[in-house]
Design a protein around this motif. Structure first.
Motif, PDB file in Angstrom:
ATOM      1  N   GLU A 305       0.847  -1.204   0.000  1.00  0.00           N
ATOM      2  CA  GLU A 305       0.000   0.000   0.000  1.00  0.00           C
ATOM      3  C   GLU A 305       0.875   1.244   0.000  1.00  0.00           C
ATOM      4  N   GLU A 306       1.999   1.145   0.721  1.00  0.00           N
ATOM      5  CA  GLU A 306       2.884   2.295   0.829  1.00  0.00           C
ATOM      6  C   GLU A 306       3.425   2.695  -0.546  1.00  0.00           C
ATOM      7  N   ILE A 307       3.723   1.688  -1.374  1.00  0.00           N
ATOM      8  CA  ILE A 307       4.250   1.983  -2.715  1.00  0.00           C
ATOM      9  C   ILE A 307       3.219   2.786  -3.508  1.00  0.00           C
ATOM     10  N   ILE A 308       1.967   2.330  -3.453  1.00  0.00           N
ATOM     11  CA  ILE A 308       0.919   3.032  -4.205  1.00  0.00           C
ATOM     12  C   ILE A 308       0.646   4.394  -3.589  1.00  0.00           C
ATOM     13  N   ALA A 309       0.660   4.430  -2.273  1.00  0.00           N
ATOM     14  CA  ALA A 309       0.345   5.673  -1.565  1.00  0.00           C
ATOM     15  C   ALA A 309       1.488   6.691  -1.664  1.00  0.00           C
ATOM     16  N   THR A 310       2.619   6.291  -2.200  1.00  0.00           N
ATOM     17  CA  THR A 310       3.707   7.255  -2.417  1.00  0.00           C
ATOM     18  C   THR A 310       3.757   7.640  -3.890  1.00  0.00           C
ATOM     19  N   HIS A 311       3.215   6.737  -4.724  1.00  0.00           N
ATOM     20  CA  HIS A 311       3.231   6.931  -6.171  1.00  0.00           C
ATOM     21  C   HIS A 311       2.378   8.126  -6.585  1.00  0.00           C
ATOM     22  N   PHE A 312       1.278   8.369  -5.851  1.00  0.00           N
ATOM     23  CA  PHE A 312       0.360   9.466  -6.188  1.00  0.00           C
ATOM     24  C   PHE A 312       0.356  10.493  -5.069  1.00  0.00           C
ATOM     25  N   ASP A 313       0.038  11.742  -5.411  1.00  0.00           N
ATOM     26  CA  ASP A 313       0.038  12.761  -4.344  1.00  0.00           C
ATOM     27  C   ASP A 313      -1.361  13.171  -3.893  1.00  0.00           C
ATOM     28  N   VAL A 314      -2.379  12.436  -4.358  1.00  0.00           N
ATOM     29  CA  VAL A 314      -3.732  12.624  -3.806  1.00  0.00           C
ATOM     30  C   VAL A 314      -4.217  11.258  -3.339  1.00  0.00           C
ATOM     31  N   PRO A 315      -5.267  11.216  -2.502  1.00  0.00           N
ATOM     32  CA  PRO A 315      -5.789   9.905  -2.081  1.00  0.00           C
ATOM     33  C   PRO A 315      -6.170   9.069  -3.299  1.00  0.00           C
ATOM     34  N   THR A 316      -5.948   7.766  -3.191  1.00  0.00           N
ATOM     35  CA  THR A 316      -6.162   6.870  -4.333  1.00  0.00           C
ATOM     36  C   THR A 316      -7.093   5.719  -3.962  1.00  0.00           C
ATOM     37  N   ASP A 336     -16.416 -10.363 -14.250  1.00  0.00           N
ATOM     38  CA  ASP A 336     -15.351 -11.285 -13.851  1.00  0.00           C
ATOM     39  C   ASP A 336     -15.628 -11.728 -12.406  1.00  0.00           C
ATOM     40  N   ASP A 337     -16.089 -12.962 -12.299  1.00  0.00           N
ATOM     41  CA  ASP A 337     -16.537 -13.465 -11.000  1.00  0.00           C
ATOM     42  C   ASP A 337     -15.416 -13.572  -9.956  1.00  0.00           C
ATOM     43  N   LYS A 338     -14.175 -13.521 -10.419  1.00  0.00           N
ATOM     44  CA  LYS A 338     -13.053 -13.580  -9.459  1.00  0.00           C
ATOM     45  C   LYS A 338     -12.903 -12.270  -8.687  1.00  0.00           C
ATOM     46  N   LEU A 339     -13.531 -11.203  -9.202  1.00  0.00           N
ATOM     47  CA  LEU A 339     -13.335  -9.882  -8.606  1.00  0.00           C
ATOM     48  C   LEU A 339     -14.523  -9.462  -7.745  1.00  0.00           C
ATOM     49  N   ALA A 340     -14.214  -8.764  -6.664  1.00  0.00           N
ATOM     50  CA  ALA A 340     -15.255  -8.226  -5.787  1.00  0.00           C
ATOM     51  C   ALA A 340     -15.380  -6.730  -6.022  1.00  0.00           C
ATOM     52  N   LEU A 341     -16.600  -6.225  -5.920  1.00  0.00           N
ATOM     53  CA  LEU A 341     -16.826  -4.790  -6.125  1.00  0.00           C
ATOM     54  C   LEU A 341     -16.544  -4.026  -4.830  1.00  0.00           C
ATOM     55  N   GLY A 342     -15.369  -4.245  -4.319  1.00  0.00           N
ATOM     56  CA  GLY A 342     -14.959  -3.559  -3.092  1.00  0.00           C
ATOM     57  C   GLY A 342     -13.837  -2.586  -3.405  1.00  0.00           C
ATOM     58  N   PHE A 343     -13.655  -1.617  -2.503  1.00  0.00           N
ATOM     59  CA  PHE A 343     -12.545  -0.667  -2.690  1.00  0.00           C
ATOM     60  C   PHE A 343     -11.909  -0.317  -1.363  1.00  0.00           C
ATOM     61  N   ASP A 344     -10.671   0.116  -1.444  1.00  0.00           N
ATOM     62  CA  ASP A 344      -9.992   0.738  -0.307  1.00  0.00           C
ATOM     63  C   ASP A 344      -9.596   2.128  -0.756  1.00  0.00           C
ATOM     64  N   LEU A 345      -9.601   3.068   0.150  1.00  0.00           N
ATOM     65  CA  LEU A 345      -9.035   4.379  -0.181  1.00  0.00           C
ATOM     66  C   LEU A 345      -7.700   4.491   0.546  1.00  0.00           C
ATOM     67  N   LEU A 346      -6.644   4.740  -0.250  1.00  0.00           N
ATOM     68  CA  LEU A 346      -5.301   4.845   0.332  1.00  0.00           C
ATOM     69  C   LEU A 346      -4.906   6.312   0.463  1.00  0.00           C
ATOM     70  N   ALA A 347      -4.495   6.689   1.648  1.00  0.00           N
ATOM     71  CA  ALA A 347      -4.055   8.069   1.872  1.00  0.00           C
ATOM     72  C   ALA A 347      -2.634   8.228   1.340  1.00  0.00           C
ATOM     73  N   PRO A 348      -2.333   9.414   0.778  1.00  0.00           N
ATOM     74  CA  PRO A 348      -1.010   9.637   0.191  1.00  0.00           C
ATOM     75  C   PRO A 348       0.094   9.718   1.255  1.00  0.00           C
ATOM     76  N   GLU A 349       1.276  10.095   0.800  1.00  0.00           N
ATOM     77  CA  GLU A 349       2.454  10.216   1.669  1.00  0.00           C
ATOM     78  C   GLU A 349       2.789   8.880   2.327  1.00  0.00           C
ATOM     79  N   GLY A 350       2.423   7.796   1.628  1.00  0.00           N
ATOM     80  CA  GLY A 350       2.778   6.467   2.107  1.00  0.00           C
ATOM     81  C   GLY A 350       1.841   5.884   3.146  1.00  0.00           C
ATOM     82  N   TYR A 351       0.773   6.588   3.492  1.00  0.00           N
ATOM     83  CA  TYR A 351      -0.051   6.157   4.632  1.00  0.00           C
ATOM     84  C   TYR A 351      -0.909   4.922   4.387  1.00  0.00           C
TER      85      TYR A 351
END
Ligand code: 4AD
Ligand code: MG
Length: 430
Positions: A305-316, A336-351
């Motif tokens: 998560e930290e990699i993604i949360a550092t890659h962008f400078d807004v919440p993702t 695609d039945d393997k996928l769930a319609l769920g999400f996480d919101l990742l805070a930037p700055e690595g959080y």
């Protein structure tokens, strides 16, 4: 004389006021004493000049140790150099309660000492600032939902079943029956959403997290909105609007506290820009491209998560996770039945993750299969399945973790500072 809070002294320039608080710091040049008082709303320097103030007040200096509680009166006047921009010429000083050998001094203390003295540590400037920001985050999330016609409905804390997996349940003896402390109010929100439309619950959640991390508590607070006739995109839209509002409120109302924390506010200001939305599959690619090996299908750990949360400078937002790593109630992607319609919101700055949510399975038979697949006790979910029997509709929602959000907004290393009395794997005292 009027009792005044330090935060309001600007309204009393040139007037005499009374302040009730504690001694925060002191120094003396012999003829002049400088006393810094705090009252929970701010800090102000009081000045006592020998021969200008009664000797009985001037002589209290030695008794005024750190955190002595005091009532002081004096004239307020503007002074650019003073903390808070105002100073007080003390005319009256009274000790309310002494404070001998206050354990938290100006020298550096270790974290475990501070945590053992958490009941006192919260008086420090930094900790009090964090607690005020936490209050603002909570008030802002409530205001946002109330202003958008979400009805507050509280969910129970004693529950008969697991919402977020059986590995982190706190079991309690409920008059001879097994019950659990709530991991999330979501399942109950789904029922109240069918009664009231847009709803939310706000309360504590409990998880027996057995790993020591900087972002897990065993007791934390969640604000959880749920909407009838809504899909995953509606839930992401509300999440985005709500977090943007929360951040803007903190920036507007808790500027001074952010300053105390030396928080660089530029990353927070970027929240007024649109948030990113990427799929889990796209996120995996970003992780692999960064040189970290990661197999599609696994759940993200903090470093990923930290990699993604550092890659962008807004919440993702990361959405459409492999169903296998998400909860039983998540609706599957029709493509695609393997996928769930769920999400996480990742805070930037690595959080990383501060919100989890998604669209719920609304079909009765599919949900029965899921409960069985996840080896959950069907009997305990009978009422929950009823919601799919009587006028089921597509619905979605999310849970925003208060402590995770405060940790990011304040840019704290560890989540333990976000609650007055945090509960973690290794600590339940004080
Ligand atoms: O992602 P989670 O597990 O989702 C749910 O509980 C859903 N039922 C919410 C919903 O859709 N109504 O938890 C939601 C959020 C996380 O994103 C995180 O911010 C926080 O709750 N959280 C924790 N915070 C501190 N310590 C923990 N152990 C946490 N577990 C989750
Ligand atoms: Mg989650």
């Amino acid at each position: 004389m009027k009792r005044t809070f330090i935060k309001d002294v600007a309204d009393y320039d040139g007037k005499e006021v009374e302040i009730r608080g504690w001694l925060y710091n002191k120094r003396s040049s012999g003829k002049i004493q400088f006393l810094i008082f705090r009252d929970g709303t701010g800090y102000i320097q009081g000045v006592l000049v020998k021969n200008e103030v009664k000797d009985e007040y001037f002589e209290l200096f030695d008794e005024l140790s750190l955190e002595t509680s005091v009532i002081v009166r004096g004239m307020i006047h503007k002074d650019k150099r003073a903390i808070g921009g105002y100073e007080m010429s003390v005319t009256y000083l009274e000790i309310v309660g002494q404070s001998v050998d206050y354990p938290i001094t100006k020298k550096e203390h270790g974290v475990s000492f501070l945590m053992a003295n958490r009941h006192l540590w919260i008086r420090s400037k930094r900790q009090a600032a964090i607690l005020r920001i936490r209050a603002e985050v909570i008030n802002a999330s409530r205001d946002f939902l109330n202003n958008h016609d979400f009805t507050l409905v509280d969910a129970p804390i004693f529950t008969p079943a697991a919402c977020e997996g059986t590995t982190t349940l706190f079991e309690v003896d409920y008059f001879g029956e097994k019950a659990y402390l709530s991991q999330s109010g979501q399942l109950y929100n789904e029922a109240t959403a069918m009664a009231l439309g847009n709803v939310y619950c706000f309360g504590p959640a409990f998880r027996a997290e057995k790993s020591k991390t900087r972002r897990h508590m065993t007791e934390f607070w969640q604000v959880e909105p749920e909407m009838a006739y809504a899909d995953i995109n509606d839930a992401m839209n509300v999440t985005e609007e709500m977090l943007r509002y929360i951040v803007s409120r903190v920036l507007e109302k808790r500027k001074e506290d952010l300053k105390i924390l030396e928080r660089d506010i530029a990353p927070l200001e970027k929240c007024s820009n649109p948030f990113n939305r990427i799929t889990y599959t796209e996120a995996v690619k970003i992780i692999n491209d960064s040189g970290t090996e990661f197999k599609w299908g696994e759940d993200f750990g903090a470093p990923h998560e930290e990699i993604i949360a550092t890659h962008f400078d807004v919440p993702t937002f990361v959405y459409k996770y492999p169903a296998a790593v998400k909860a039983f109630y998540m609706k599957r992607d029709t493509e695609d039945d393997k996928l769930a319609l769920g999400f996480d919101l990742l805070a930037p700055e690595g959080y990383g993750e501060i919100v989890g949510g998604g669209q719920r399975e609304e079909n009765y038979d599919t949900l029965v299969n899921r409960i069985e697949e996840f080896k959950l006790p069907l009997e305990a979910f009978k009422w929950y399945l009823d919601l799919r029997k009587y006028g089921s509709v597509p619905h979605a929602g999310f849970g925003l973790g208060i402590e995770r959000t405060v940790r990011w907004i304040c840019k704290l290393h560890h989540i333990r500072e976000t609650a007055a009395f945090p509960r973690t794997l290794e600590r339940i005292y004080p």
